[in-house]
Design an enzyme around this catalytic site. Structure first.
Site, PDB file in Angstrom:
ATOM      1  N   LYS A  35      50.547  23.826  35.325  1.00 17.72           N
ATOM      2  CA  LYS A  35      50.132  24.770  34.199  1.00 17.72           C
ATOM      3  C   LYS A  35      49.948  24.241  32.818  1.00 17.72           C
ATOM      4  CE  LYS A  35      50.335  29.530  35.973  1.00 17.72           C
ATOM      5  NZ  LYS A  35      50.659  30.984  36.094  1.00 17.72           N
ATOM      6  N   ARG A 156      43.038  43.101  29.002  1.00 11.91           N
ATOM      7  CA  ARG A 156      42.107  43.326  30.395  1.00 11.91           C
ATOM      8  C   ARG A 156      41.794  42.058  30.891  1.00 11.91           C
ATOM      9  NH1 ARG A 156      37.062  47.345  28.016  1.00 11.91           N
ATOM     10  NH2 ARG A 156      37.597  45.361  26.727  1.00 11.91           N
ATOM     11  N   GLU A 157      41.830  41.068  32.121  1.00 15.95           N
ATOM     12  CA  GLU A 157      41.482  40.250  32.250  1.00 15.95           C
ATOM     13  C   GLU A 157      39.945  40.254  32.745  1.00 15.95           C
ATOM     14  OE1 GLU A 157      42.871  39.048  35.885  1.00 15.95           O
ATOM     15  OE2 GLU A 157      45.483  39.067  35.837  1.00 15.95           O
ATOM     16  N   GLY A 273      41.533  47.223  42.036  1.00 17.25           N
ATOM     17  CA  GLY A 273      42.449  46.143  42.449  1.00 17.25           C
ATOM     18  C   GLY A 273      42.492  45.054  41.524  1.00 17.25           C
ATOM     19  N   CYS A 276      47.090  44.326  38.627  1.00 16.74           N
ATOM     20  CA  CYS A 276      47.893  44.742  37.513  1.00 16.74           C
ATOM     21  C   CYS A 276      48.214  46.255  38.512  1.00 16.74           C
ATOM     22  CB  CYS A 276      47.696  45.240  36.106  1.00 16.74           C
ATOM     23  SG  CYS A 276      47.712  43.908  35.060  1.00 16.74           S
TER      24      CYS A 276
HETATM   25  N1  LIG Z   1      47.640  39.934  34.671  1.00 17.32           N
HETATM   26  C1  LIG Z   1      46.833  41.289  33.527  1.00 17.32           C
HETATM   27  O1  LIG Z   1      45.251  40.961  33.459  1.00 17.32           O
HETATM   28  C2  LIG Z   1      48.274  41.827  33.115  1.00 17.32           C
HETATM   29  C3  LIG Z   1      47.931  42.456  32.128  1.00 17.32           C
HETATM   30  C4  LIG Z   1      49.141  43.623  31.364  1.00 17.32           C
HETATM   31  C5  LIG Z   1      50.280  43.512  32.020  1.00 17.32           C
HETATM   32  N2  LIG Z   1      50.173  42.603  32.839  1.00 17.32           N
HETATM   33  C6  LIG Z   1      52.046  42.528  33.601  1.00 17.32           C
HETATM   34  O2  LIG Z   1      53.009  40.896  32.332  1.00 17.32           O
HETATM   35  C7  LIG Z   1      53.793  40.270  33.242  1.00 17.32           C
HETATM   36  C8  LIG Z   1      52.977  38.685  33.666  1.00 17.32           C
HETATM   37  O3  LIG Z   1      51.628  39.167  34.027  1.00 17.32           O
HETATM   38  P1  LIG Z   1      50.382  37.917  34.228  1.00 17.32           P
HETATM   39  O4  LIG Z   1      48.746  38.251  35.370  1.00 17.32           O
HETATM   40  O5  LIG Z   1      50.413  36.719  33.057  1.00 17.32           O
HETATM   41  O6  LIG Z   1      51.095  36.906  35.476  1.00 17.32           O
HETATM   42  P2  LIG Z   1      50.993  34.831  36.184  1.00 17.32           P
HETATM   43  O7  LIG Z   1      51.787  35.275  36.918  1.00 17.32           O
HETATM   44  O8  LIG Z   1      49.789  34.709  35.977  1.00 17.32           O
HETATM   45  O9  LIG Z   1      52.106  34.153  35.206  1.00 17.32           O
HETATM   46  C9  LIG Z   1      53.162  34.764  35.561  1.00 17.32           C
HETATM   47  C10 LIG Z   1      53.854  32.981  35.183  1.00 17.32           C
HETATM   48  O10 LIG Z   1      55.824  33.643  34.539  1.00 17.32           O
HETATM   49  C11 LIG Z   1      55.937  32.215  34.973  1.00 17.32           C
HETATM   50  N3  LIG Z   1      57.645  31.727  34.913  1.00 17.32           N
HETATM   51  C12 LIG Z   1      58.271  33.090  35.778  1.00 17.32           C
HETATM   52  N4  LIG Z   1      59.478  33.109  35.481  1.00 17.32           N
HETATM   53  C13 LIG Z   1      59.429  32.415  34.827  1.00 17.32           C
HETATM   54  C14 LIG Z   1      60.633  32.095  34.020  1.00 17.32           C
HETATM   55  N5  LIG Z   1      61.979  32.155  33.932  1.00 17.32           N
HETATM   56  N6  LIG Z   1      60.482  30.754  33.007  1.00 17.32           N
HETATM   57  C15 LIG Z   1      59.226  30.996  32.759  1.00 17.32           C
HETATM   58  N7  LIG Z   1      57.936  30.820  33.440  1.00 17.32           N
HETATM   59  C16 LIG Z   1      58.429  31.398  34.396  1.00 17.32           C
HETATM   60  C17 LIG Z   1      55.638  31.852  36.520  1.00 17.32           C
HETATM   61  O11 LIG Z   1      55.103  30.344  36.514  1.00 17.32           O
HETATM   62  C18 LIG Z   1      54.038  32.173  36.265  1.00 17.32           C
HETATM   63  O12 LIG Z   1      53.637  30.945  35.280  1.00 17.32           O
HETATM   64  C19 LIG Z   1      53.461  41.628  34.759  1.00 17.32           C
HETATM   65  O13 LIG Z   1      54.226  41.619  34.713  1.00 17.32           O
HETATM   66  C20 LIG Z   1      52.049  41.750  34.601  1.00 17.32           C
HETATM   67  O14 LIG Z   1      52.462  43.093  35.297  1.00 17.32           O
HETATM   68  C21 LIG Z   1      49.489  41.353  33.234  1.00 17.32           C
END
Ligand SMILES: NC(=O)c1ccc[n+]([C@@H]2O[C@H](COP(=O)([O-])OP(=O)(O)OC[C@H]3O[C@@H](n4cnc5c(N)ncnc54)[C@H](O)[C@@H]3O)[C@@H](O)[C@H]2O)c1
Length: 446
Positions: A35, A156-157, A273, A276
């Site tokens: 990444k 929102r994605e 789906g 989240c």
């Molecule tokens: N995706 C969404 O639309 C969205 C929206 C609002 C909130 N969230 C929340 O945000 C959080 C992250 O979601 P996401 O979709 O971005 O997840 P994701 O899986 O896309 O990304 C998480 C990243 O964290 C990295 N990671 C894990 N442990 C780590 C560490 N100790 N140090 C550095 N990097 C580390 C992983 O390698 C990964 O790249 C979740 O709690 C999710 O519920 C997501």
């Protein structure tokens, strides 16, 4: 101000790029070197409209590294944006705990005041009862020396960049006035957005309550749609239209009715789906249970969502005149404008079909690569939707890609096999009436 973001996924990367765009220096940290290398080469590891451009435009203010300790040491604010999956019983806080330990270790030798911000979605009290104690233990510091906050993300994605650049709200769940002022400075580039200041636990609860309400509305719509399907001549779309004309939903101002965006949730569909809603509602439901709260609404909405998939699948089977063998899924991204297939209804529908030994073909405009990593050679992949449908007995349209509307009804019909049926699982097609070869969910008298 320098900001380190642990986790460079959907939330971490968009947050990093969004804050850099307002002049802040950002260090994006991740364990996933692949990444990081992509970002270093100006390529976003995820598909989000506008993200590549913003990444390049703010290149000078964004560093990327796998060196967590160094990034934390030189930053004023450390944002935790790691994943928080649901493990079947409760939220899995493994990544949150690991990140908290790393932060604690990194700041133990540093005299400066640091603020630790939880941006990941976490169940109430996680910041106060998990993150704070771990950081303080591993750093040997006191609450006066480290600030804590919970700052939920509402992007929102598919609209993530737009949402982050124009937030409808910024919720700051802070441990002190000092922390509030630092975070107000972090968000100084967004002067027009409404800031709500709360304590960390309230902020955590706001995020789950917001997601649960939207998920509840989706399941409510699907339950009503199933009732409408039993009623001759009743179209759920028209039912919801009538409901939404209530002034409390769509107020009339100066003679003009304001259509609530919320209306897109009050609509028959295949269910929710994505990364989240499913995991967040499950985690909130489990959290309520653990606290001896009877949360049957949360349980019920999850149940409706689960059974909606089977319901939609069966609509195809029961309406097909013969013995269908081949199924095509149009849309594997969980929603349009993203390549994210996590908990995607299209993927789940394909899984149901495979389990029942149907031959499955899938199409998507952006998510085919991720779909291939998921199914390998179990399904056939098609890059052209018309090619994807031409040999199918049942076609399920599962993602509302606008591009699916580039083809006329005639083009769909003439590209499908004789006797084949298309199921519009999202009420996506503009022409509302059902045809012998096409059915839409939520409409009576199939
Ligand atoms: N995706 C969404 O639309 C969205 C929206 C609002 C909130 N969230 C929340 O945000 C959080 C992250 O979601 P996401 O979709 O971005 O997840 P994701 O899986 O896309 O990304 C998480 C990243 O964290 C990295 N990671 C894990 N442990 C780590 C560490 N100790 N140090 C550095 N990097 C580390 C992983 O390698 C990964 O790249 C979740 O709690 C999710 O519920 C997501």
């Amino acid at each position: 101000m320098r900001i380190a973001i642990l986790g460079t996924g959907y939330v971490g990367l968009v947050t990093g790029v969004g804050l850099a765009n307002t002049g802040k220096k950002v260090i994006c940290v991740d364990k996933d070197e692949e990444k990081l290398n992509k970002i270093k080469n100006d390529i976003s590891p995820i598909y989000e409209p506008g993200l590549d451009e913003l990444l390049v435009a703010n290149k000078d203010r964004i560093e990327v590294t796998a060196n967590t300790l160094e990034a934390i040491k030189v930053s004023d604010v450390i944002i935790i944006a790691v994943g928080t999956p649901f493990n079947g019983d409760e939220i899995d806080l493994t990544f949150i705990k690991q990140a908290s330990k790393e932060i604690g270790k990194a700041i133990s030798e540093i005299p400066d005041f640091k603020v630790v911000v939880v941006k990941s979605t976490v169940v109430p009290e996680t910041t106060e009862k998990i993150v704070k104690p771990i950081v303080l233990e591993y750093s040997g510091k006191t609450e006066e020396e480290v600030g804590f906050a919970m700052n939920p993300e509402f992007l929102r994605e598919g609209n993530a960049v737009e949402d982050f650049l124009n937030p409808d709200r910024i919720v700051l769940g802070v441990s002190s006035k000092k922390v509030e002022l630092i975070l107000r400075e972090m968000y100084s580039g967004y002067p027009d957005s409404t800031i709500l200041v709360t304590n960390p636990t309230t902020a955590e609860t706001i995020k789950y309550t917001a997601n649960s309400l939207l998920a509840l509305t989706i399941s409510y719509s699907n339950e009503i749609a199933r009732i409408c399907e039993k009623l001759s001549g009743v179209d759920s779309e028209q039912v919801f239209e009538g409901v939404l004309l209530d002034k409390r939903f769509s107020p009339i101002e100066n003679g003009n009715r304001i259509k609530p965006q919320f209306s897109t949730y009050l609509r028959a569909g295949i269910g929710f789906g994505g990364s989240c809603f499913p995991k967040d509602v499950q985690a909130f439901h489990a959290f309520a249970k653990k606290n001896n709260v009877d949360s049957r609404l949360l349980g019920g909405l999850l149940e409706v969502n689960k059974t909606q998939l089977e319901h939609v699948f069966n609509l195809g089977l029961t309406n097909h005149p013969g013995n269908p063998k081949k199924i095509t899924i149009l849309g594997t991204a969980f929603k349009p404008n993203t390549d994210d297939i996590r908990e995607s209804p299209g993927i789940k529908l394909a899984e149901i079909a495979l389990k029942q030994n149907y031959e499955v073909t899938v199409h998507d405009y952006i998510a085919l690569e991720n779909t291939r990593s998921h199914f390998n050679d179990k399904v056939t992949y098609e890059a052209d939707p018309m090619e994807a449908i031409n040999d199918a007995d049942l076609v399920y349209v599962t993602t509302i890609w606008n591009d699916y509307l580039n083809y006329t009804d005639d083009e769909y019909f003439s590209n499908m096999k004789k006797g084949a049926i298309l199921i519009d699982t999202r009420s996506h097609f503009k022409s509302r009436e059902n045809r012998p070869w096409r059915i839409r969910i939520g409409v009576g008298s199939y």
